[in-house]
Design a protein around this motif. Structure first.
Motif, PDB file in Angstrom:
ATOM      1  N   THR A  18      -1.206 -33.299  10.079  1.00  0.00           N
ATOM      2  CA  THR A  18      -0.870 -34.174   9.306  1.00  0.00           C
ATOM      3  C   THR A  18      -2.329 -35.363   8.629  1.00  0.00           C
ATOM      4  O   THR A  18      -3.088 -34.589   8.517  1.00  0.00           O
ATOM      5  CB  THR A  18      -0.451 -35.299  10.555  1.00  0.00           C
ATOM      6  N   ILE A  19      -1.443 -35.892   8.472  1.00  0.00           N
ATOM      7  CA  ILE A  19      -2.696 -37.255   6.881  1.00  0.00           C
ATOM      8  C   ILE A  19      -2.934 -38.464   7.872  1.00  0.00           C
ATOM      9  O   ILE A  19      -1.448 -39.173   8.107  1.00  0.00           O
ATOM     10  CB  ILE A  19      -2.277 -37.154   5.658  1.00  0.00           C
ATOM     11  N   TYR A  20      -3.631 -39.072   8.303  1.00  0.00           N
ATOM     12  CA  TYR A  20      -4.129 -40.435   9.794  1.00  0.00           C
ATOM     13  C   TYR A  20      -2.789 -41.184   8.788  1.00  0.00           C
ATOM     14  O   TYR A  20      -3.497 -41.681   7.740  1.00  0.00           O
ATOM     15  CB  TYR A  20      -5.315 -40.266   9.659  1.00  0.00           C
ATOM     16  N   ASN A  21      -2.142 -41.891   9.682  1.00  0.00           N
ATOM     17  CA  ASN A  21      -1.409 -42.977   9.730  1.00  0.00           C
ATOM     18  C   ASN A  21      -0.266 -42.988   7.833  1.00  0.00           C
ATOM     19  O   ASN A  21      -0.017 -43.887   7.870  1.00  0.00           O
ATOM     20  CB  ASN A  21      -2.518 -44.399   9.371  1.00  0.00           C
ATOM     21  N   ASP A  22      -0.017 -41.454   7.913  1.00  0.00           N
ATOM     22  CA  ASP A  22       1.304 -41.155   6.551  1.00  0.00           C
ATOM     23  C   ASP A  22       1.516 -40.012   6.606  1.00  0.00           C
ATOM     24  O   ASP A  22       1.161 -39.688   5.953  1.00  0.00           O
ATOM     25  CB  ASP A  22       0.067 -41.724   5.361  1.00  0.00           C
ATOM     26  N   HIS A  23       1.841 -39.613   8.064  1.00  0.00           N
ATOM     27  CA  HIS A  23       2.461 -38.091   7.946  1.00  0.00           C
ATOM     28  C   HIS A  23       3.760 -37.526   7.101  1.00  0.00           C
ATOM     29  O   HIS A  23       4.334 -36.891   7.140  1.00  0.00           O
ATOM     30  CB  HIS A  23       3.477 -38.424   9.628  1.00  0.00           C
ATOM     31  N   ASN A  24       4.586 -39.252   6.660  1.00  0.00           N
ATOM     32  CA  ASN A  24       5.669 -38.680   5.587  1.00  0.00           C
ATOM     33  C   ASN A  24       4.465 -37.823   4.685  1.00  0.00           C
ATOM     34  O   ASN A  24       5.066 -36.697   3.769  1.00  0.00           O
ATOM     35  CB  ASN A  24       6.495 -39.150   5.038  1.00  0.00           C
ATOM     36  N   ARG A  25       3.632 -38.887   4.267  1.00  0.00           N
ATOM     37  CA  ARG A  25       2.792 -38.385   3.014  1.00  0.00           C
ATOM     38  C   ARG A  25       2.286 -37.070   3.131  1.00  0.00           C
ATOM     39  O   ARG A  25       2.403 -36.302   2.177  1.00  0.00           O
ATOM     40  CB  ARG A  25       1.682 -39.243   2.268  1.00  0.00           C
ATOM     41  N   THR A  29       3.561 -33.817   0.270  1.00  0.00           N
ATOM     42  CA  THR A  29       2.598 -32.790  -0.399  1.00  0.00           C
ATOM     43  C   THR A  29       2.759 -31.649   0.037  1.00  0.00           C
ATOM     44  O   THR A  29       2.493 -30.694  -0.746  1.00  0.00           O
ATOM     45  CB  THR A  29       0.897 -33.520   0.155  1.00  0.00           C
ATOM     46  N   TYR A  30       2.498 -31.407   1.260  1.00  0.00           N
ATOM     47  CA  TYR A  30       1.943 -29.849   1.466  1.00  0.00           C
ATOM     48  C   TYR A  30       3.760 -28.900   2.026  1.00  0.00           C
ATOM     49  O   TYR A  30       3.570 -27.854   1.794  1.00  0.00           O
ATOM     50  CB  TYR A  30       1.163 -29.770   2.903  1.00  0.00           C
ATOM     51  N   LEU A  31       4.908 -29.195   2.569  1.00  0.00           N
ATOM     52  CA  LEU A  31       5.441 -28.847   3.168  1.00  0.00           C
ATOM     53  C   LEU A  31       6.906 -28.885   2.258  1.00  0.00           C
ATOM     54  O   LEU A  31       7.470 -28.050   2.183  1.00  0.00           O
ATOM     55  CB  LEU A  31       6.040 -29.535   4.509  1.00  0.00           C
ATOM     56  N   THR A  32       7.099 -30.261   1.596  1.00  0.00           N
ATOM     57  CA  THR A  32       8.787 -30.407   0.988  1.00  0.00           C
ATOM     58  C   THR A  32       8.355 -29.390  -0.288  1.00  0.00           C
ATOM     59  O   THR A  32       9.660 -29.047  -0.558  1.00  0.00           O
ATOM     60  CB  THR A  32       8.280 -31.722   0.583  1.00  0.00           C
TER      61      THR A  32
END
Length: 158
Positions: A18-25, A29-32
């Motif tokens: 994850t990215i701290y405080n921004d899981h959607n990012r 960025t990495y899985l979509t």
């Protein structure tokens, strides 16, 4: 011989989740970009023998008059010139093209006297590099400015 995006199909120890405080990012960025794979953000070239060579970040893109051009692509062409030790390409705001390109390079031997011994001046080498980029990539890929430098900025890792 094939090139493309470097993606990894399986998880590994120490992988970011994850990215701290921004899981959607993190997901965007990495899985979509490539569903079912972890996108590293790097370009890669695989030889016919199966060897991999990283070609640079895919997010370092300059948009010149609607043409998307990777900085690593230009740097790769320049770095194959016999008189160039290393290079860097950056974009800058351009009022007509949207973005322009500037090439900075470090010659193999930085003294003007040594360059002259090999038949180069800074101006002739800059012109030769612009022509090389025009032939190997495209005319629009030639940089607007070429600068000979004695040192290029580095990241902490070099």
């Amino acid at each position: 011989d094939v090139s493309g995006a470097l993606c990894i199909s399986q998880a590994w120890p120490g992988m970011a989740r994850t990215i701290y405080n921004d899981h959607n990012r993190f997901l965007e960025t990495y899985l979509t970009p490539y569903p079912g794979f972890f996108f590293t953000g790097d370009g890669v070239y695989r030889t016919s023998e199966g060897y991999y060579q990283l070609t640079g970040r895919l997010d370092d893109i300059i948009n010149i008059s609607g043409h998307r051009l990777g900085t690593a692509e230009v740097e790769d062409v320049v770095n194959h010139h016999v008189a160039v030790a290393e290079s860097a390409v950056i974009g800058y705001p351009h009022e007509i093209k949207g973005e322009g390109k500037m090439l900075s390079f470090l010659p193999q031997n930085t003294s003007p006297r040594a360059m002259a011994l090999h038949g180069y001046t800074q101006e002739t080498l800059a012109a030769e590099l612009q022509e090389l980029i025009s032939k190997k990539i495209a005319k629009y890929a030639a940089p607007d400015y070429v600068q000979v430098t004695h040192r290029l900025p580095k990241t902490r890792s070099g």
